[in-house]
Design a protein around this motif. Structure first.
Motif, PDB file in Angstrom:
ATOM      1  N   LEU A   1       1.503  -1.326  -0.168  1.00  0.00           N
ATOM      2  CA  LEU A   1       0.061  -0.435   0.143  1.00  0.00           C
ATOM      3  C   LEU A   1       1.229   0.854  -0.405  1.00  0.00           C
ATOM      4  O   LEU A   1       1.738   1.413   0.785  1.00  0.00           O
ATOM      5  N   VAL A   2       0.341   2.264  -0.894  1.00  0.00           N
ATOM      6  CA  VAL A   2       0.757   3.511  -0.898  1.00  0.00           C
ATOM      7  C   VAL A   2      -0.209   4.148  -0.390  1.00  0.00           C
ATOM      8  O   VAL A   2      -0.865   4.367  -1.450  1.00  0.00           O
ATOM      9  N   LEU A   3      -0.384   5.326   0.494  1.00  0.00           N
ATOM     10  CA  LEU A   3      -0.711   6.380   1.557  1.00  0.00           C
ATOM     11  C   LEU A   3      -0.589   7.906   0.629  1.00  0.00           C
ATOM     12  O   LEU A   3       0.693   8.023   1.461  1.00  0.00           O
ATOM     13  N   VAL A   4      -0.982   8.809  -0.213  1.00  0.00           N
ATOM     14  CA  VAL A   4      -0.413  10.278   0.283  1.00  0.00           C
ATOM     15  C   VAL A   4      -1.523  11.170   0.330  1.00  0.00           C
ATOM     16  O   VAL A   4      -3.062  10.935  -0.757  1.00  0.00           O
ATOM     17  N   SER A   5      -1.522  12.417   1.011  1.00  0.00           N
ATOM     18  CA  SER A   5      -2.846  12.710   1.435  1.00  0.00           C
ATOM     19  C   SER A   5      -2.241  14.275   1.796  1.00  0.00           C
ATOM     20  O   SER A   5      -0.474  14.298   2.865  1.00  0.00           O
ATOM     21  N   ASN A   6      -3.773  15.202   1.347  1.00  0.00           N
ATOM     22  CA  ASN A   6      -3.123  16.772   1.875  1.00  0.00           C
ATOM     23  C   ASN A   6      -4.277  16.991   2.799  1.00  0.00           C
ATOM     24  O   ASN A   6      -5.453  16.505   2.402  1.00  0.00           O
ATOM     25  N   ARG A   7      -3.688  17.746   3.930  1.00  0.00           N
ATOM     26  CA  ARG A   7      -5.207  18.599   4.784  1.00  0.00           C
ATOM     27  C   ARG A   7      -5.037  19.491   4.385  1.00  0.00           C
ATOM     28  O   ARG A   7      -4.058  20.143   4.282  1.00  0.00           O
ATOM     29  N   ASP A   8      -6.933  19.989   4.169  1.00  0.00           N
ATOM     30  CA  ASP A   8      -6.705  21.354   3.906  1.00  0.00           C
ATOM     31  C   ASP A   8      -7.405  21.787   4.506  1.00  0.00           C
ATOM     32  O   ASP A   8      -8.490  21.885   5.548  1.00  0.00           O
ATOM     33  N   GLU A   9      -6.880  22.910   5.207  1.00  0.00           N
ATOM     34  CA  GLU A   9      -7.608  23.710   6.540  1.00  0.00           C
ATOM     35  C   GLU A   9      -7.598  25.327   6.967  1.00  0.00           C
ATOM     36  O   GLU A   9      -6.878  25.950   5.966  1.00  0.00           O
ATOM     37  N   LEU A  10      -8.020  25.785   7.788  1.00  0.00           N
ATOM     38  CA  LEU A  10      -7.952  27.231   8.166  1.00  0.00           C
ATOM     39  C   LEU A  10      -6.537  27.188   8.546  1.00  0.00           C
ATOM     40  O   LEU A  10      -6.441  26.905   9.854  1.00  0.00           O
ATOM     41  N   TYR A  11      -6.231  28.790   8.398  1.00  0.00           N
ATOM     42  CA  TYR A  11      -4.684  28.530   8.800  1.00  0.00           C
ATOM     43  C   TYR A  11      -4.269  28.452   9.987  1.00  0.00           C
ATOM     44  O   TYR A  11      -3.420  28.679  11.005  1.00  0.00           O
ATOM     45  N   ASP A  12      -5.122  29.012  10.440  1.00  0.00           N
ATOM     46  CA  ASP A  12      -5.651  29.688  12.312  1.00  0.00           C
ATOM     47  C   ASP A  12      -6.119  28.462  13.379  1.00  0.00           C
ATOM     48  O   ASP A  12      -5.685  28.720  15.020  1.00  0.00           O
ATOM     49  N   ARG A  13      -6.618  27.657  12.364  1.00  0.00           N
ATOM     50  CA  ARG A  13      -7.076  26.635  13.429  1.00  0.00           C
ATOM     51  C   ARG A  13      -6.125  25.622  14.030  1.00  0.00           C
ATOM     52  O   ARG A  13      -5.485  25.367  13.174  1.00  0.00           O
ATOM     53  N   PRO A  14      -5.677  24.789  15.086  1.00  0.00           N
ATOM     54  CA  PRO A  14      -5.000  24.908  15.876  1.00  0.00           C
ATOM     55  C   PRO A  14      -4.887  22.770  15.755  1.00  0.00           C
ATOM     56  O   PRO A  14      -6.169  22.826  16.409  1.00  0.00           O
ATOM     57  N   SER A  15      -4.083  22.954  15.530  1.00  0.00           N
ATOM     58  CA  SER A  15      -3.607  22.059  15.718  1.00  0.00           C
ATOM     59  C   SER A  15      -2.412  20.899  16.235  1.00  0.00           C
ATOM     60  O   SER A  15      -1.904  21.663  16.118  1.00  0.00           O
ATOM     61  N   LYS A  16      -2.548  19.264  16.464  1.00  0.00           N
ATOM     62  CA  LYS A  16      -1.048  19.210  16.716  1.00  0.00           C
ATOM     63  C   LYS A  16      -0.632  18.663  15.417  1.00  0.00           C
ATOM     64  O   LYS A  16      -1.453  17.635  15.133  1.00  0.00           O
ATOM     65  N   ASP A  17       0.595  18.321  15.406  1.00  0.00           N
ATOM     66  CA  ASP A  17       1.803  17.207  14.579  1.00  0.00           C
ATOM     67  C   ASP A  17       1.019  16.063  14.727  1.00  0.00           C
ATOM     68  O   ASP A  17       1.616  15.553  15.625  1.00  0.00           O
ATOM     69  N   MET A  18       1.767  15.207  13.488  1.00  0.00           N
ATOM     70  CA  MET A  18       1.551  13.735  14.066  1.00  0.00           C
ATOM     71  C   MET A  18       2.712  13.292  15.090  1.00  0.00           C
ATOM     72  O   MET A  18       3.258  13.834  14.894  1.00  0.00           O
ATOM     73  N   ALA A  19       2.091  12.818  15.815  1.00  0.00           N
ATOM     74  CA  ALA A  19       3.099  12.231  17.157  1.00  0.00           C
ATOM     75  C   ALA A  19       2.134  10.733  17.581  1.00  0.00           C
ATOM     76  O   ALA A  19       0.877  10.525  17.599  1.00  0.00           O
ATOM     77  N   PRO A  20       2.622   9.840  18.896  1.00  0.00           N
ATOM     78  CA  PRO A  20       2.021   8.696  19.300  1.00  0.00           C
ATOM     79  C   PRO A  20       1.438   9.340  20.250  1.00  0.00           C
ATOM     80  O   PRO A  20       1.459  10.516  20.550  1.00  0.00           O
ATOM     81  N   TRP A  21       0.128   8.659  19.963  1.00  0.00           N
ATOM     82  CA  TRP A  21      -1.292   9.503  21.243  1.00  0.00           C
ATOM     83  C   TRP A  21      -0.685   9.047  22.464  1.00  0.00           C
ATOM     84  O   TRP A  21      -0.178   8.345  22.944  1.00  0.00           O
ATOM     85  N   ASN A  22      -0.951   9.760  23.250  1.00  0.00           N
ATOM     86  CA  ASN A  22      -0.736   9.766  24.882  1.00  0.00           C
ATOM     87  C   ASN A  22      -1.684   8.436  25.564  1.00  0.00           C
ATOM     88  O   ASN A  22      -1.399   7.719  26.425  1.00  0.00           O
ATOM     89  N   GLU A  23      -3.196   8.573  25.252  1.00  0.00           N
ATOM     90  CA  GLU A  23      -4.195   7.454  25.917  1.00  0.00           C
ATOM     91  C   GLU A  23      -3.575   6.388  25.205  1.00  0.00           C
ATOM     92  O   GLU A  23      -4.185   5.203  25.017  1.00  0.00           O
ATOM     93  N   ASP A  24      -2.931   6.254  23.606  1.00  0.00           N
ATOM     94  CA  ASP A  24      -2.410   5.047  23.209  1.00  0.00           C
ATOM     95  C   ASP A  24      -1.722   5.238  22.331  1.00  0.00           C
ATOM     96  O   ASP A  24      -1.179   5.428  21.434  1.00  0.00           O
ATOM     97  N   PRO A  25      -0.311   5.148  23.081  1.00  0.00           N
ATOM     98  CA  PRO A  25       1.066   4.732  21.742  1.00  0.00           C
ATOM     99  C   PRO A  25       1.047   4.155  20.836  1.00  0.00           C
ATOM    100  O   PRO A  25       1.744   4.902  20.213  1.00  0.00           O
ATOM    101  N   GLY A  26       0.613   3.507  20.991  1.00  0.00           N
ATOM    102  CA  GLY A  26      -0.301   2.580  20.031  1.00  0.00           C
ATOM    103  C   GLY A  26      -0.267   3.242  18.126  1.00  0.00           C
ATOM    104  O   GLY A  26      -0.633   2.805  16.995  1.00  0.00           O
ATOM    105  N   VAL A  27      -1.121   4.206  18.287  1.00  0.00           N
ATOM    106  CA  VAL A  27      -2.242   5.290  17.903  1.00  0.00           C
ATOM    107  C   VAL A  27      -0.768   6.162  17.346  1.00  0.00           C
ATOM    108  O   VAL A  27      -0.115   6.804  17.860  1.00  0.00           O
ATOM    109  N   ILE A  28      -0.705   6.857  15.418  1.00  0.00           N
ATOM    110  CA  ILE A  28       0.011   7.487  15.394  1.00  0.00           C
ATOM    111  C   ILE A  28      -0.598   8.659  14.774  1.00  0.00           C
ATOM    112  O   ILE A  28      -1.022   8.257  13.536  1.00  0.00           O
ATOM    113  N   GLY A  29      -0.926  10.041  15.122  1.00  0.00           N
ATOM    114  CA  GLY A  29      -1.428  11.079  13.947  1.00  0.00           C
ATOM    115  C   GLY A  29      -1.779  12.585  14.742  1.00  0.00           C
ATOM    116  O   GLY A  29      -1.305  12.512  15.935  1.00  0.00           O
ATOM    117  N   GLY A  30      -2.229  13.265  13.445  1.00  0.00           N
ATOM    118  CA  GLY A  30      -2.602  14.280  14.181  1.00  0.00           C
ATOM    119  C   GLY A  30      -3.506  14.376  15.228  1.00  0.00           C
ATOM    120  O   GLY A  30      -4.125  13.670  15.221  1.00  0.00           O
TER     121      GLY A  30
END
Length: 272
Positions: free
Chosen positions: A19-48
């Motif tokens: 599998l090859v996956l490619v994606s663009n996220r388009d959003e308001l520039y000022d909407r707050p978000s967190k970069d891709m990283a392991p999640w605190n509540e489940d380190p087995g998940v990676i995402g923004g």
């Protein structure tokens, strides 16, 4: 607007990639978000993470190497419900769950009926299997094609840029299908996500966007500085047939200054 392309190489005997996956996220520039990283509540998940108030830690794209899952969310335009529930939770719950796609979709339909319209893409990496669920039509679909493109429209009626992009992706993934080509493959995929070529005319896109603006949404890379809106994140995920996973995220860093944009590149490797 966001866009997602997938290439399923599992039936291509010449390809090293399932599998090859490619994606663009388009959003308001000022909407707050967190970069891709392991999640605190489940380190087995990676995402923004979407940090907008009321979004409940949701996300637009996440991966669980442990559960062999990827979830992606694409919004559909023009339907806004009062007090709608957050859609990003659907991806988060999917990649944190051990339930297969069909079972998960059945369990979340009640919640989904209270959300604004969306297309949810569920990928199980073992085969892989690719399925979409649209709450506007209550339709769960399976996709067998080698190359796929989805954007902010019903999966069965893709925007022109999604149709054109899947053919470009097929070309890239057919030419660069060996692990030894990984560096060049990643480079070409990122350049593909930066494409500003407009795919016009597109009556479907025009029907959903105001005159004088819709043309700017017809490219894979979207930029509307006057609206403080555009492509903020590029994501590339490569999964080999031997189970090696490479993830590359390139994302604009806040505060976003388009005269001096700062892009951060994050790379991760996993084994299924």
């Amino acid at each position: 607007m966001c866009i997602l392309f997938l290439h399923n190489g599992s039936k291509d005997l010449d390809s090293d990639y399932r599998l090859v996956l490619v994606s663009n996220r388009d959003e308001l520039y000022d909407r707050p978000s967190k970069d891709m990283a392991p999640w605190n509540e489940d380190p087995g998940v990676i995402g923004g993470r979407d940090l907008e108030a009321g979004c409940d830690g949701g996300t637009w794209l996440a991966l669980s190497p442990l559960r062999h899952k990827i979830g992606v969310l694409l919004n559909l335009p023009n339907i806004t419900r009062p007090n709608a529930k957050t859609r990003g939770r659907l991806v988060a719950d999917f990649v944190k769950s051990d339930a297969p796609t069909d079972e998960y979709v059945d369990s979340m339909k009640g919640y989904a009926s209270e959300c604004n319209h969306f297309v949810f893409i569920a990928i199980e990496l073992a085969c892989p299997t690719i399925k979409t669920y649209c709450n506007a039509t209550d339709k769960l679909s399976s996709w067998e094609e080698a190359s796929l493109g989805f954007s902010n429209s019903y999966p069965e009626t893709p925007l022109k840029k999604a149709d054109a992009g899947k053919m470009k992706l097929k070309d890239i993934c057919t030419r660069l299908n060996k692990v030894s080509d990984k560096e060049q493959l990643t480079h070409e995929l990122i350049e593909f996500l930066k494409s500003k070529e407009r795919h016009l005319p597109d009556p479907q896109l025009k029907a959903n966007k105001p005159d004088g603006v819709y043309e700017k949404f017809s490219s894979i890379y979207v930029s509307l500085p006057e609206l403080r809106y555009g492509t903020r994140t590029h994501t590339v995920i490569l999964v080999t047939k031997s189970g090696c996973v490479d993830v590359v995220e390139i994302t604009l860093q806040p505060p976003i200054d388009l005269d001096n944009p700062k892009w951060k590149r994050t790379e991760m490797q996993f084994t299924l």
